[in-house]
Design a protein around this motif. Structure first.
Motif, PDB file in Angstrom:
ATOM      1  N   VAL A 288     -10.069   8.625   6.399  1.00 29.27           N
ATOM      2  CA  VAL A 288     -11.397   8.010   6.482  1.00 29.27           C
ATOM      3  C   VAL A 288     -11.650   7.520   7.907  1.00 29.27           C
ATOM      4  O   VAL A 288     -12.731   7.743   8.465  1.00 29.27           O
ATOM      5  CB  VAL A 288     -11.534   6.861   5.461  1.00 29.27           C
ATOM      6  CG1 VAL A 288     -12.786   6.035   5.715  1.00 29.27           C
ATOM      7  CG2 VAL A 288     -11.538   7.416   4.035  1.00 29.27           C
ATOM      8  N   LEU A 289     -10.668   6.887   8.512  1.00 27.62           N
ATOM      9  CA  LEU A 289     -10.804   6.391   9.877  1.00 27.62           C
ATOM     10  C   LEU A 289     -11.053   7.529  10.865  1.00 27.62           C
ATOM     11  O   LEU A 289     -11.942   7.445  11.722  1.00 27.62           O
ATOM     12  CB  LEU A 289      -9.555   5.608  10.286  1.00 27.62           C
ATOM     13  CG  LEU A 289      -9.536   5.069  11.707  1.00 27.62           C
ATOM     14  CD1 LEU A 289     -10.662   4.062  11.916  1.00 27.62           C
ATOM     15  CD2 LEU A 289      -8.201   4.437  12.010  1.00 27.62           C
ATOM     16  N   LEU A 290     -10.312   8.617  10.740  1.00 28.46           N
ATOM     17  CA  LEU A 290     -10.506   9.741  11.650  1.00 28.46           C
ATOM     18  C   LEU A 290     -11.878  10.386  11.446  1.00 28.46           C
ATOM     19  O   LEU A 290     -12.509  10.824  12.410  1.00 28.46           O
ATOM     20  CB  LEU A 290      -9.399  10.772  11.479  1.00 28.46           C
ATOM     21  CG  LEU A 290      -8.021  10.358  11.990  1.00 28.46           C
ATOM     22  CD1 LEU A 290      -7.008  11.473  11.742  1.00 28.46           C
ATOM     23  CD2 LEU A 290      -8.058   9.994  13.462  1.00 28.46           C
TER      24      LEU A 290
ATOM     25  N   MET B  62       0.842  -1.163   0.000  1.00 29.43           N
ATOM     26  CA  MET B  62       0.000   0.000   0.000  1.00 29.43           C
ATOM     27  C   MET B  62       0.896   1.238   0.000  1.00 29.43           C
ATOM     28  O   MET B  62       1.845   1.334   0.758  1.00 29.43           O
ATOM     29  CB  MET B  62      -0.893  -0.034   1.244  1.00 29.43           C
ATOM     30  CG  MET B  62      -1.787   1.146   1.378  1.00 29.43           C
ATOM     31  SD  MET B  62      -2.845   1.180   2.864  1.00 29.43           S
ATOM     32  CE  MET B  62      -3.266  -0.500   3.153  1.00 29.43           C
ATOM     33  N   SER B  63       0.569   2.197  -0.846  1.00 29.40           N
ATOM     34  CA  SER B  63       1.376   3.411  -0.939  1.00 29.40           C
ATOM     35  C   SER B  63       1.086   4.355   0.225  1.00 29.40           C
ATOM     36  O   SER B  63       0.092   4.207   0.932  1.00 29.40           O
ATOM     37  CB  SER B  63       1.079   4.136  -2.256  1.00 29.40           C
ATOM     38  OG  SER B  63      -0.203   4.745  -2.193  1.00 29.40           O
ATOM     39  N   ASN B  64       1.968   5.324   0.396  1.00 33.10           N
ATOM     40  CA  ASN B  64       1.763   6.309   1.456  1.00 33.10           C
ATOM     41  C   ASN B  64       0.476   7.087   1.243  1.00 33.10           C
ATOM     42  O   ASN B  64      -0.230   7.399   2.197  1.00 33.10           O
ATOM     43  CB  ASN B  64       2.946   7.273   1.522  1.00 33.10           C
ATOM     44  CG  ASN B  64       4.176   6.614   2.086  1.00 33.10           C
ATOM     45  OD1 ASN B  64       4.088   5.691   2.876  1.00 33.10           O
ATOM     46  ND2 ASN B  64       5.332   7.082   1.668  1.00 33.10           N
ATOM     47  N   ALA B  65       0.180   7.421  -0.012  1.00 34.13           N
ATOM     48  CA  ALA B  65      -1.050   8.171  -0.304  1.00 34.13           C
ATOM     49  C   ALA B  65      -2.279   7.353   0.076  1.00 34.13           C
ATOM     50  O   ALA B  65      -3.239   7.887   0.650  1.00 34.13           O
ATOM     51  CB  ALA B  65      -1.093   8.551  -1.781  1.00 34.13           C
ATOM     52  N   GLU B  66      -2.252   6.052  -0.219  1.00 35.45           N
ATOM     53  CA  GLU B  66      -3.382   5.185   0.153  1.00 35.45           C
ATOM     54  C   GLU B  66      -3.511   5.077   1.671  1.00 35.45           C
ATOM     55  O   GLU B  66      -4.619   5.123   2.208  1.00 35.45           O
ATOM     56  CB  GLU B  66      -3.206   3.786  -0.449  1.00 35.45           C
ATOM     57  CG  GLU B  66      -3.348   3.746  -1.949  1.00 35.45           C
ATOM     58  CD  GLU B  66      -2.925   2.398  -2.530  1.00 35.45           C
ATOM     59  OE1 GLU B  66      -2.106   1.697  -1.895  1.00 35.45           O
ATOM     60  OE2 GLU B  66      -3.408   2.067  -3.616  1.00 35.45           O
ATOM     61  N   SER B  67      -2.385   4.934   2.354  1.00 29.64           N
ATOM     62  CA  SER B  67      -2.403   4.844   3.819  1.00 29.64           C
ATOM     63  C   SER B  67      -2.935   6.122   4.431  1.00 29.64           C
ATOM     64  O   SER B  67      -3.743   6.084   5.367  1.00 29.64           O
ATOM     65  CB  SER B  67      -0.992   4.581   4.349  1.00 29.64           C
ATOM     66  OG  SER B  67      -0.513   3.335   3.909  1.00 29.64           O
ATOM     67  N   LEU B  68      -2.507   7.257   3.900  1.00 28.31           N
ATOM     68  CA  LEU B  68      -2.973   8.534   4.410  1.00 28.31           C
ATOM     69  C   LEU B  68      -4.471   8.697   4.179  1.00 28.31           C
ATOM     70  O   LEU B  68      -5.195   9.168   5.059  1.00 28.31           O
ATOM     71  CB  LEU B  68      -2.188   9.663   3.751  1.00 28.31           C
ATOM     72  CG  LEU B  68      -2.328  11.051   4.335  1.00 28.31           C
ATOM     73  CD1 LEU B  68      -2.038  11.071   5.824  1.00 28.31           C
ATOM     74  CD2 LEU B  68      -1.414  12.012   3.610  1.00 28.31           C
ATOM     75  N   LYS B  69      -4.944   8.287   3.020  1.00 28.48           N
ATOM     76  CA  LYS B  69      -6.371   8.377   2.722  1.00 28.48           C
ATOM     77  C   LYS B  69      -7.174   7.484   3.672  1.00 28.48           C
ATOM     78  O   LYS B  69      -8.219   7.902   4.193  1.00 28.48           O
ATOM     79  CB  LYS B  69      -6.634   7.992   1.263  1.00 28.48           C
ATOM     80  CG  LYS B  69      -8.059   8.210   0.840  1.00 28.48           C
ATOM     81  CD  LYS B  69      -8.435   9.671   0.925  1.00 28.48           C
ATOM     82  CE  LYS B  69      -9.858   9.902   0.486  1.00 28.48           C
ATOM     83  NZ  LYS B  69     -10.302  11.263   0.727  1.00 28.48           N
ATOM     84  N   LYS B  70      -6.695   6.264   3.931  1.00 27.90           N
ATOM     85  CA  LYS B  70      -7.378   5.369   4.864  1.00 27.90           C
ATOM     86  C   LYS B  70      -7.396   5.964   6.266  1.00 27.90           C
ATOM     87  O   LYS B  70      -8.391   5.851   6.991  1.00 27.90           O
ATOM     88  CB  LYS B  70      -6.720   3.988   4.881  1.00 27.90           C
ATOM     89  CG  LYS B  70      -7.064   3.161   3.667  1.00 27.90           C
ATOM     90  CD  LYS B  70      -6.513   1.770   3.780  1.00 27.90           C
ATOM     91  CE  LYS B  70      -6.958   0.953   2.583  1.00 27.90           C
ATOM     92  NZ  LYS B  70      -6.715  -0.461   2.756  1.00 27.90           N
TER      93      LYS B  70
END
Length: 81
Positions: free
Chosen positions: A12-14, A1-9
């Motif tokens: 969403v979680l927050l 998973m890329s950093n951009a995907e992790s940041l987006k997830k």
């Protein structure tokens, strides 16, 4: 998973945490959560390098967790501090 995907997830979680605690969180916690979401959204939208984004995201989350004494204490216990 890329950093951009992790940041987006993470964003969403927050947002889900914000929605779940909307009526029960103390005003200071809600403000800290809004600030964390805003900062992470700006990081997500920026053109900074992935290493810089990771460090800033961790700093942002650290400030948010400090506003939640129970979670901060749990993290301290889990990390052995």
């Amino acid at each position: 998973m890329s950093n951009a995907e992790s940041l987006k997830k993470l964003l969403v979680l927050l947002e889900e945490v914000k929605a779940a605690t909307r009526d029960t969180a103390e005003p200071g916690v809600s403000e800290a959560l809004d600030e964390a979401i805003g900062e992470l959204q700006r990081l997500h939208d920026s053109d900074e390098s992935s290493e810089a984004i990771k460090l800033k995201a961790l700093e942002c989350l650290g400030r948010f967790f400090q506003s939640l004494p129970g979670i901060a204490r749990l993290l301290e216990l889990l990390s052995g501090n």
